[in-house]
Design a protein around this motif. Structure first.
Motif, PDB file in Angstrom:
ATOM      1  N   ASN A 247       3.733  11.299   0.772  1.00  0.00           N
ATOM      2  CA  ASN A 247       3.473  10.188  -0.107  1.00  0.00           C
ATOM      3  C   ASN A 247       1.777   9.686   0.868  1.00  0.00           C
ATOM      4  O   ASN A 247       1.803   9.631   1.807  1.00  0.00           O
ATOM      5  CB  ASN A 247       4.068   9.083  -0.175  1.00  0.00           C
ATOM      6  CG  ASN A 247       5.517   9.362  -0.779  1.00  0.00           C
ATOM      7  OD1 ASN A 247       5.521  10.302  -1.780  1.00  0.00           O
ATOM      8  ND2 ASN A 247       6.389   8.873  -0.486  1.00  0.00           N
ATOM      9  N   VAL A 248       0.854   9.364  -0.304  1.00  0.00           N
ATOM     10  CA  VAL A 248      -0.339   8.978   0.395  1.00  0.00           C
ATOM     11  C   VAL A 248      -0.659   7.654  -0.075  1.00  0.00           C
ATOM     12  O   VAL A 248      -0.949   7.654  -1.541  1.00  0.00           O
ATOM     13  CB  VAL A 248      -1.577  10.025   0.522  1.00  0.00           C
ATOM     14  CG1 VAL A 248      -2.798   9.465   1.218  1.00  0.00           C
ATOM     15  CG2 VAL A 248      -1.060  11.191   1.247  1.00  0.00           C
ATOM     16  N   SER A 249      -0.543   6.625   0.700  1.00  0.00           N
ATOM     17  CA  SER A 249      -0.898   5.174  -0.260  1.00  0.00           C
ATOM     18  C   SER A 249      -2.461   4.844  -0.384  1.00  0.00           C
ATOM     19  O   SER A 249      -3.118   5.237   0.578  1.00  0.00           O
ATOM     20  CB  SER A 249      -0.203   4.229   0.526  1.00  0.00           C
ATOM     21  OG  SER A 249       1.279   4.345   0.395  1.00  0.00           O
ATOM     22  N   ASP A 250      -2.861   4.119  -1.460  1.00  0.00           N
ATOM     23  CA  ASP A 250      -4.187   3.494  -1.631  1.00  0.00           C
ATOM     24  C   ASP A 250      -5.096   4.633  -1.513  1.00  0.00           C
ATOM     25  O   ASP A 250      -6.009   4.420  -0.427  1.00  0.00           O
ATOM     26  CB  ASP A 250      -4.444   2.435  -0.663  1.00  0.00           C
ATOM     27  CG  ASP A 250      -3.321   1.445  -0.575  1.00  0.00           C
ATOM     28  OD1 ASP A 250      -2.589   1.246  -1.928  1.00  0.00           O
ATOM     29  OD2 ASP A 250      -2.940   0.696   0.258  1.00  0.00           O
ATOM     30  N   VAL A 251      -4.891   5.988  -2.111  1.00  0.00           N
ATOM     31  CA  VAL A 251      -5.961   6.828  -2.020  1.00  0.00           C
ATOM     32  C   VAL A 251      -7.260   6.688  -2.453  1.00  0.00           C
ATOM     33  O   VAL A 251      -8.119   7.084  -1.905  1.00  0.00           O
ATOM     34  CB  VAL A 251      -5.391   8.175  -2.663  1.00  0.00           C
ATOM     35  CG1 VAL A 251      -6.204   9.248  -2.495  1.00  0.00           C
ATOM     36  CG2 VAL A 251      -4.123   8.571  -1.924  1.00  0.00           C
ATOM     37  N   ASN A 252      -7.579   5.660  -3.450  1.00  0.00           N
ATOM     38  CA  ASN A 252      -8.916   5.647  -4.132  1.00  0.00           C
ATOM     39  C   ASN A 252      -9.547   4.592  -3.196  1.00  0.00           C
ATOM     40  O   ASN A 252     -10.253   3.641  -3.764  1.00  0.00           O
ATOM     41  CB  ASN A 252      -8.626   5.461  -5.544  1.00  0.00           C
ATOM     42  CG  ASN A 252      -8.141   3.947  -5.827  1.00  0.00           C
ATOM     43  OD1 ASN A 252      -7.340   3.417  -4.874  1.00  0.00           O
ATOM     44  ND2 ASN A 252      -8.300   3.309  -6.857  1.00  0.00           N
TER      45      ASN A 252
END
Length: 813
Positions: A247-252
């Motif tokens: 999981n990778v959060s706040d990618v944008n």
């Protein structure tokens, strides 16, 4: 607010006792003598106010930009009637649409290209971070005679603040904010400094600004090791999932660094020169799309993707850099002003995308490899030189004129590569390759040269009646060297083991033409300015930069163009507009309106190749847009100012367009009408109705401080994503967004608390791909291959509620 009905036009007009066609006239002069401020513009190549200019123009000055928390072009569009920008996040760049003139789908890189953007006098395709900006001018309607190519719908000008020759001053700005759905904190810091080097002769102005947005979209299904990890583990087994995915959060997230240095030289009373260097770098961590409710019923991820979550298998970062060096020289020759504007600009871009779904559709056999994933590494570079010289008459007589010449040379280089990690080893092949697992490569080098002569003549028959005629004669040449290869699918041992083994082809395109403009305006005794305009705009044609298909197609991957996909023609618009501008009650009320009818010929449309689904441009016949734009502003009490805008545009095709969305195989020929454009089909990407409303309250507090409270609301009706809802286009519901801020201003400082998207509205702004990619096609037979594995179909969303605080400190030395 989901939709607007035409009946709202009447109520909107009656309610519009408040706005100004130029939001720029935001400030009152003094509390004692309240009046809407007169803002000077130069969009007509002459100095004048918005209310005096006989054309449809909106100008936002620096004060309005700060008061309404306007940071970029997407924010600007909410306050300009007739201008639509569907927010697609910083990673993609958002399409700019005027009066519904758009035939492209609401997909990524779907910019209709009908609006040109300028930094000062120089055309530069950039979404500028609005710092140290004097004003933004938005010209609605074709501007081909004075502004040239790419202005079918209009032009947008960013006017930076000029160095001051007689004062040393500066400004420090700061901003801290948080977004719902984000774990991080955003911020912005800016510094501006201006000082004379020689009093009244030479001055320098420099600014630097850094903006960071923490992002709010989570990529929860990123593979641990591309080409090794299983893309589709047992999602009911947490251990299997964690062993393969992360999981990778706040990618944008987004970071924008902007810098500028300007040197202004007042050689004498008649000659002035400004040398300007501008730089902007933008870094984005990923896309702003979500696969919420956008997966096939057979997908293993069905119901597992939330409103702000993306199902991409790899991260999709992107980076852009813009440089601009410009020299503007103005000389008063007595009879005329001579203006020379020279610009040298460069643009570099690099990025990565999840391309797995596209390859699944091309060849379903890829799914036999459990770790199959495809990713791009796309890079491009552009170098551009622009030179414009014009003479603008200084005569006080009834006769005035403008004459000029324009030259532009653009060199562009594209290097797109597509990789399938682990696939070569999985196949057990030993394939000599340029790079390991390089599946596709496209190399393009092109040069575009454009030349033009332009001019306008104006004659005042009386003090009230003025007529202007304008023309532009242009020609352009395009030369492209194009080479591509699919190294994994070479036959007869003719492997592509190095770049020099790629075959290139040369494609040349050229054209010439002319554009015209007519404007008549009359000022009544009441002060009302009425005008009628016929204006033309154009956009150059070109080639799509993809080689022609071979006579015999290979069985698997190939990206090539058929003869009808090779290039595309220029397109043109003709605009008929009747409008008026009025000021009432000692300049305490402005009310402006315009009726328009725009004919569009050979409309360029975004499409894709039959072989390889590569994005290309083609022509879609003729279209038309007609409607009304209204704006007004009013000082309704000593402490209250209000404004509103309303725009309606009915945009549709005016002829049948066969195979607009591709030609189906004989097996599916019965559905071809669903892939054709038809006369009367609505154009996509823009709402038919737009509305904005704002209210401002000002009050002196704490003896010498000014408190101002601003409320703004922008709303739009629904948007369709493809022409006529064909080829599995869909309708995106309309919505409204509210902003609220409170600002306290002292002698040299100000502090602002603000809330954007006050009610945390969640809505879709545009789409990526269409329902057929998720097994939801209108006709089941037309679904893409392997819908249970496809994840590319999704939506761009509105930005969640943002709460922040800004601080500004001005100083003089």
């Amino acid at each position: 607010m989901n939709t607007f009905r035409p009946a709202l036009l009447a109520s909107a007009v009656s309610a519009i006792l408040f706005n100004s066609h130029h939001l720029a006239a935001a400030q009152s002069t003094t509390q004692a003598d309240k009046a809407i401020e007169t803002i000077q513009i130069t969009a007509t190549r002459r100095a004048g106010s918005v209310q005096e200019a006989p054309l449809n123009i909106t100008a936002l000055d620096g004060d309005v930009i700060k008061d309404q928390n306007i940071g970029d072009l997407e924010d600007v569009a909410r306050w300009v009637p007739g201008l639509t920008i569907s927010d697609q996040g910083g990673r993609e760049g958002s399409p700019i649409i005027v009066r519904g003139l758009n035939t492209n789908t609401s997909d990524r890189i779907s910019d209709g290209g009908t609006v040109a953007t300028y930094v000062g006098e120089i055309p530069l395709n950039i979404d500028l971070r609005l710092t140290d900006v004097e004003r933004v001018e938005v010209l609605i309607g074709p501007q081909g005679t004075l502004y040239g190519a790419g202005t079918l719908g209009g032009a947008i000008r960013y006017l930076l603040k000029q160095p001051q020759l007689d004062i040393t001053e500066g400004q420090v700005t700061g901003d801290v904010f948080s977004l719902n759905e984000s774990d991080g904190t955003g911020g912005e810091f800016g510094l501006v400094f201006n000082t004379p080097l020689i009093d009244d002769v030479l001055a320098i102005r420099a600014s630097v600004n850094y903006y960071t947005n923490p992002g709010y979209i989570d990529y929860n299904f990123v593979v641990q090791n591309p080409g090794v990890s299983n893309l589709n583990p047992d999602f009911t087994n947490p251990q299997d999932v964690s062993a393969n995915l992360r999981n990778v959060s706040d990618v944008n997230d987004e970071q924008i660094t902007t810098g500028r240095v300007s040197l202004r030289w007042q050689a004498n009373e008649a000659v002035e020169a400004t040398l300007n260097y501008f730089y902007q770098k933008q870094e984005n961590g990923g896309n702003s799309t979500s696969q919420y409710n956008s997966l096939s019923d057979s997908s293993a991820l069905k119901g597992m993707v939330g409103q702000y979550e993306n199902a991409a298998r790899i991260l999709e970062p992107g980076e852009e850099e813009n440089d601009l060096l410009s020299l503007e020289i103005k000389a008063d020759l007595g009879f005329a002003e001579l203006v020379s504007a020279s610009g040298w600009s460069s643009y570099e871009q690099s990025g990565q995308r999840d391309q797995t779904d596209l390859l699944y559709d091309i060849y379903s056999g890829y799914a036999e490899f459990p770790a199959f994933v495809a990713q791009t590494r796309d890079t491009s570079k552009r170098d551009n030189f622009t030179q414009e010289i014009r003479l603008v008459s200084n005569s006080d007589s009834a006769f005035n004129w403008i004459v000029g010449g324009y030259y532009n040379k653009l060199e562009s280089h594209v290097n797109d590569r597509e990789y399938t990690p682990g696939l070569t080893e999985f196949w057990g092949d030993e394939i000599p390759n340029i790079e390991t697992d390089l599946e596709y490569i496209l190399l393009t080098n092109s040069e575009t040269t454009e030349k033009a002569l332009f001019g306008e003549i104006s004659y005042s028959f009386t003090e009230k009646l003025n007529v202007t005629l304008g023309a532009r004669v242009y020609e352009y040449d395009i030369s492209s060297n194009i080479g591509s290869a699919t190294p994994l699918y070479i036959e007869d041992d003719n492997y592509i083991s190095s770049l020099d083994k790629i075959e290139f082809s040369n494609i040349k395109t050229n054209d010439s033409g002319s554009l015209f403009k007519f404007n008549a305006n009359y000022t009544f005794d009441s002060g009302v300015l009425a005008y009628f305009t016929v204006s033309e705009g154009f956009r150059i044609g070109g080639d799509n930069g993809i080689p022609l298909c071979p006579d015999v197609l290979p069985e698997q991957q190939v990206i090539c163009t058929l003869p009808n996909e090779q290039d595309y023609k220029p397109d043109t618009t003709v605009n008929y507009e009747l409008g008026f501008k009025s000021s009432w009650f000692k300049n305490r009320l402005h009310f402006n309106a315009a009726l328009f009818n725009v004919d569009w010929k050979d409309a360029q449309v975004g499409s894709s190749t039959v072989n390889g689904q590569e994005l290309i441009t083609s022509n879609a016949g003729s279209a038309n847009s007609k409607g009304v734009e209204i704006s007004s502003r009013a000082i309704i009490a000593d402490n209250w100012t209000a404004y509103a805008t309303y725009a309606y545009a009915q945009a549709q095709l005016t002829e049948n367009v066969p195979i607009l969305f591709g030609e189906l195989d004989e097996k599916y020929a019965q559905y071809q009408a669903y892939y054709n454009g038809a006369d009367g089909d609505r154009l996509p990407g823009a709402p038919e109705h737009q509305l904005s409303f704002g209210l401002r309250y000002e009050q002196d507090v704490l003896d010498d401080k000014l408190l101002s409270i601003n409320y703004g609301m922008t709303a739009q009706s629904d948007v369709i994503t493809k022409v006529g809802l064909k080829a599995d286009g869909e309708t995106l519901a309309g919505y409204a967004l509210s902003n609220l801020s409170a600002k306290l201003t002292g002698d040299m400082w100000s502090a602002t608390i603000y809330v954007d998207n006050l009610f945390d509205k969640y809505a879709f702004t545009s789409v990526r791909r269409d329902k057929s990619w998720a097994g939801m096609a209108k006709y089941e037979e037309l679904n893409k291959d392997l819908p249970e594995l496809q994840r590319v179909y999704g939506h761009y969303t509105t930005t969640p509620r943002t709460i922040g605080m800004k601080f500004t400190y001005n100083f003089e030395l």
